[in-house]
Design an enzyme around this catalytic site. Structure first.
Site, PDB file in Angstrom:
ATOM      1  N   ARG A 319       1.192  12.596  44.331  1.00  0.00           N
ATOM      2  CA  ARG A 319       0.314  11.921  43.266  1.00  0.00           C
ATOM      3  C   ARG A 319      -0.207  13.140  42.235  1.00  0.00           C
ATOM      4  NH1 ARG A 319      -2.737   7.052  43.219  1.00  0.00           N
ATOM      5  NH2 ARG A 319      -1.672   6.316  45.235  1.00  0.00           N
ATOM      6  N   GLU A 722     -11.372   5.264  43.205  1.00  0.00           N
ATOM      7  CA  GLU A 722     -11.065   6.964  42.995  1.00  0.00           C
ATOM      8  C   GLU A 722     -11.109   7.135  41.350  1.00  0.00           C
ATOM      9  OE1 GLU A 722      -7.811   8.052  46.171  1.00  0.00           O
ATOM     10  OE2 GLU A 722      -7.242   6.239  45.197  1.00  0.00           O
TER      11      GLU A 722
END
Length: 789
Positions: A319, A722
């Site tokens: 990621r 997030e």
């Protein structure tokens, strides 16, 4: 499954968190608040406080066992099943055997009648360890080729050749620190033996299913004999996705050994020493660009400190790579990652899951380009944004909402008075020698979905009772983010009841099995859709029943305000439910949802790893003191895209909290290991999270007026957990801007976190560059003969 109407009564309303009143009055029950069953024993981990790594030559536990009140002392030999609490790779022992791999690794566990007795007894162990030389930093690990996972890379084009051919080139090394989760409720578990070798475990975890699997594995029993349950956590932030496994396993092993309920609650110091953090990185970057600042090619090398085991480092580092483009199109790029093994605690998930590290590296690069060209960084950023013609990421996924990025940034640029304030900052810096201001406006583009395809699924269980009340259970966990409230709103909306009629129950693996962790900002997307499917199925059964009974079309039946409107008649939902039950209509359903379109193939680095992107932007203004390195955040403007918000009040709270947590990571939260590998910042006295006084006095937060998520998400909303963390990149870039003002045209060497010490170091280096520039441009002295020396 659209179902969009203009008459939504519960969804999209600013409903308060279901536990808000309980939180502020102290009535919210966490595991350590639960009444302890009769005979409960307490478990405390034991470790060698002198060793960082090495082979265990001997371990004398006689004094531990002899302590009054100690019931048992557990070692690796006492694990009845498999001695492993890892997520996948089998490299995380519950209790170390034969060697110690990091400072704080658990070697034994004490089971005693009180926690205090167990804590005191654990310190009586006598270790003899043959010390080894620890590998502690990414640099040391890279030099030793110490890898916890294989290297990985993706990209497009011939970046090396394009860099050579570029009009301008820059390169550098940027160091990004880790971060302690600092959840208010520490790691805790309560395990109670059940019949036939079963075990019921209350765990403060984001992943009840993994707790179930882990406990079953270490006990050597089938998963069906283990139930994991969690009503709420006092914060998680990723630190309870995999890291809760070990403590639940130890409590369960102790309960199986003693036949008594056993509780383990880590001391705060032990928690910080023993559990993983956000991954810290060394980033080596290079970029080629034109005279207009438009990027032509780039290369990133991310060197991550993963710790002693793999944990979740594969997904975290992937990621990071996915987000190294931030919001910018790279025509040619190579993005590489090294997952380095060190003798430190195993780093793990943390809010953003690697995305923040990739994104701040990109923003650091954009700042450097702007400084080298003498331009404002916002102008350079905007020229590099994704567009309709330049909309493919380095991993091949199209950026379908690039127009949202442009519009959102333009709105914030105007509402924050960016250009007026830029001139004021410039004027302030010209007239102040000690205090310097910085200003930055940075974007956010964050991918939403688990990059492991099989995790993108969820189940929910909805019951409608004959009195018209509803019980809701799903696989998501509540850690303060408001997930339970949002999913309850969805069910209330679908069944036409007021929110007080929906009873939210604890997440429990015996009710909804095989769940994904509550992570990757996907909790509401997944569980909300599963609950909606279940509620709609029940409603559709009632509609069919009523349509037949009253001989009216289904379109004439409406559910609202705890009533059911059937043509020109109104009935209470309780009455309808009771009649349906008498008519043998099933009033319960287990809904299931799997995210569509996720196709990522890691081996070929092709496909679509994310369902969609969430966008945002932040403008931050800071003042630094060049004499002390101290810094204040003067003003922050945030504008964030949540699609059509399910609950604006909760979403704004998430944006504010995520930003402040990200600001802490980039400014004050510094993890320090000494040269022997011992964590020195292991308590609130030595580790500084943001406090109320650190929050900017001028703090402006707005939700972007979205047209709704173009993807078919729950009521066209977008994830919010997030993405706001990365809004804090604006604070780092503003500090970078302030330091840069000391030597125009020179790129500062500023790492993160930007503690006072780091700011002062960067200031000194920047002033040295300024002095060299002045010296180089000064005319050479003239000799008496009239010639220059």
């Amino acid at each position: 499954m659209t179902g969009e109407t203009s008459t939504l009564a519960i969804v999209r309303q600013s409903v308060r968190h279901d536990s808000a009143a309980k939180h502020v009055t102290g009535q919210a029950v966490y595991i350590d608040d639960m009444p302890e069953p009769a005979g409960t024993l307490h478990v405390v981990p034991g470790w060698d406080r002198a060793s960082v790594c090495g082979r265990i030559l001997s371990l004398d536990l006689e004094a531990v066992r002899a302590t009054p009140g100690v019931v048992a002392v557990l070692t690796a030999e006492d694990v009845p099943g498999t001695n492993d609490c890892s997520s996948a790779l089998g490299d995380d022992p519950v209790l170390a055997k034969g060697e110690i791999l990091f400072f704080g690794q658990v070697v034994f566990a004490v089971v005693a009648t009180t926690r205090e007795i167990a804590r005191r007894a654990a310190r009586k162990a006598v270790f003899e360890v043959e010390a080894a030389t620890p590998i502690l930093t990414p640099d040391q690990a890279a030099q030793a080729d110490s890898m916890v996972l294989p290297d990985y890379q993706f990209g497009r084009g011939e970046s090396a050749a394009a860099l050579e051919a570029a009009d301008h080139r820059l390169s550098g090394t940027f160091r990004i620190g880790g971060q302690e989760h600092f959840y208010l409720e520490g790691q805790v578990a309560l395990a109670s033996p059940a019949e036939d070798g079963g075990m019921h475990v209350h765990s403060s975890t984001q992943h009840p299913t993994e707790i179930q699997h882990t406990v079953a594995k270490v006990l050597g029993v089938p998963d069906a004999l283990v139930t994991a349950e969690v009503r709420r956590m006092g914060g998680g932030f990723g630190g309870k996705e995999s890291q809760a496994n070990q403590w639940a396993a130890l409590a369960a092993i102790a309960a199986a050994r003693t036949g008594k309920p056993c509780k383990l609650r880590l001391d705060r110091d032990d928690d910080m020493i023993m559990t993983g953090k956000r991954h810290d990185f060394r980033v080596d970057w290079a970029v080629g660009y034109g005279s207009d600042g438009v990027i032509q090619a780039t290369e990133f090398d991310f060197l991550a400190r993963c710790g002693y085991s793999a944990d979740l480092s594969l997904g975290v580092n992937d990621r990071t790579m996915f987000h190294s483009d931030s919001s910018y199109f790279y025509p040619q790029a190579t993005i590489r990652s090294r997952r380095l093994k060190t003798n430190t605690c195993s780093n793990t998930a943390f809010r953003g899951f690697g995305g923040p590290q990739g994104m701040v590296a990109a923003e650091r690069m954009m700042e450097a380009i702007a400084i080298s060209l003498g331009e404002d960084a916002l102008s350079v950023r905007k020229r590099n944004f994704y567009t309709a013609e330049r909309n493919l990421t380095p991993y091949g996924m199209p950026v379908e909402e690039h127009e949202v990025l442009h519009d959102l940034v333009a709105q914030l640029e105007a509402s924050s008075d960016y250009w007026v304030r830029r001139e004021k900052v410039r004027a302030f810096n010209q007239h102040n020698a000690v205090l310097k201001k910085g200003l930055a406006l940075t974007p956010v583009k964050f991918g939403i979905s688990f990059t492991l395809k099989h995790l993108n699924q969820a189940g929910a269980l909805v019951h409608l009772y004959t009195d018209g009340s509803v019980q809701l259970n799903h696989g998501g966990t509540e850690m303060g983010q408001g997930l339970y409230t949002k999913v309850a709103q969805v069910v209330a909306e679908e069944l036409g009841v007021t929110l007080d009629r929906v009873r939210i129950t604890a997440t429990n693996t015996s009710k909804v099995p095989n769940t994904a962790p509550t992570a990757a900002s996907s909790g509401t997307d997944l569980n909300g859709m599963a609950a909606r499917i279940a509620a709609r199925t029940i409603r559709d059964r009632l509609v069919a029943f009523l349509s037949e009974r009253h001989e009216c079309p289904a379109e004439a039946i409406l559910f609202r305000d705890n009533k059911v409107i059937v043509a020109d008649q109104a009935f209470s939902l309780a009455q309808v439910a009771k009649e349906a039950h008498m008519g043998r209509v099933h009033l319960s359903d287990a809904g299931f949802y799997a995210t569509p379109k996720i196709t990522w193939d890691r081996e070929t680095a092709t496909g679509r790893p994310f369902f969609y992107f969430a966008y945002g932007a932040a403008c931050a203004e800071v003042t630094i003191d060049t004499m002390t390195g101290e810094m204040t955040v003067d003003r922050v403007d945030l504008l964030h895209d949540v699609g059509h918000s399910l609950n604006p009040a909760i979403d704004i709270g998430q944006i504010e909290g995520g930003f402040v947590q990200g600001m802490g990571w980039l400014t004050t939260e510094e993890l320090v290991w000494d040269d022997k590998g011992r964590l020195r910042t292991h308590a609130p006295s030595t580790y500084k999270i943001p406090t109320a006084s650190d929050i900017p006095a001028d703090f402006r937060v707005r939700l972007y007026e979205s047209k709704g998520n173009p993807q078919e998400t729950i009521y066209r909303s977008k994830a919010v957990g997030e993405p706001p963390v990365m809004l804090a990149n604006a604070v780092y870039c503003a500090i970078h801007d302030a330091v840069a003002s000391l030597a125009p045209g020179e790129v500062p060497d500023l790492n993160a976190p930007t503690t006072p010490e780091e700011i002062l170091r960067a200031v000194r280096l920047q002033r040295a560059k300024a002095h060299r520039t002045v010296a180089a441009s000064a005319p050479a002295p003239v000799s008496d003969s009239g010639e220059t020396d």
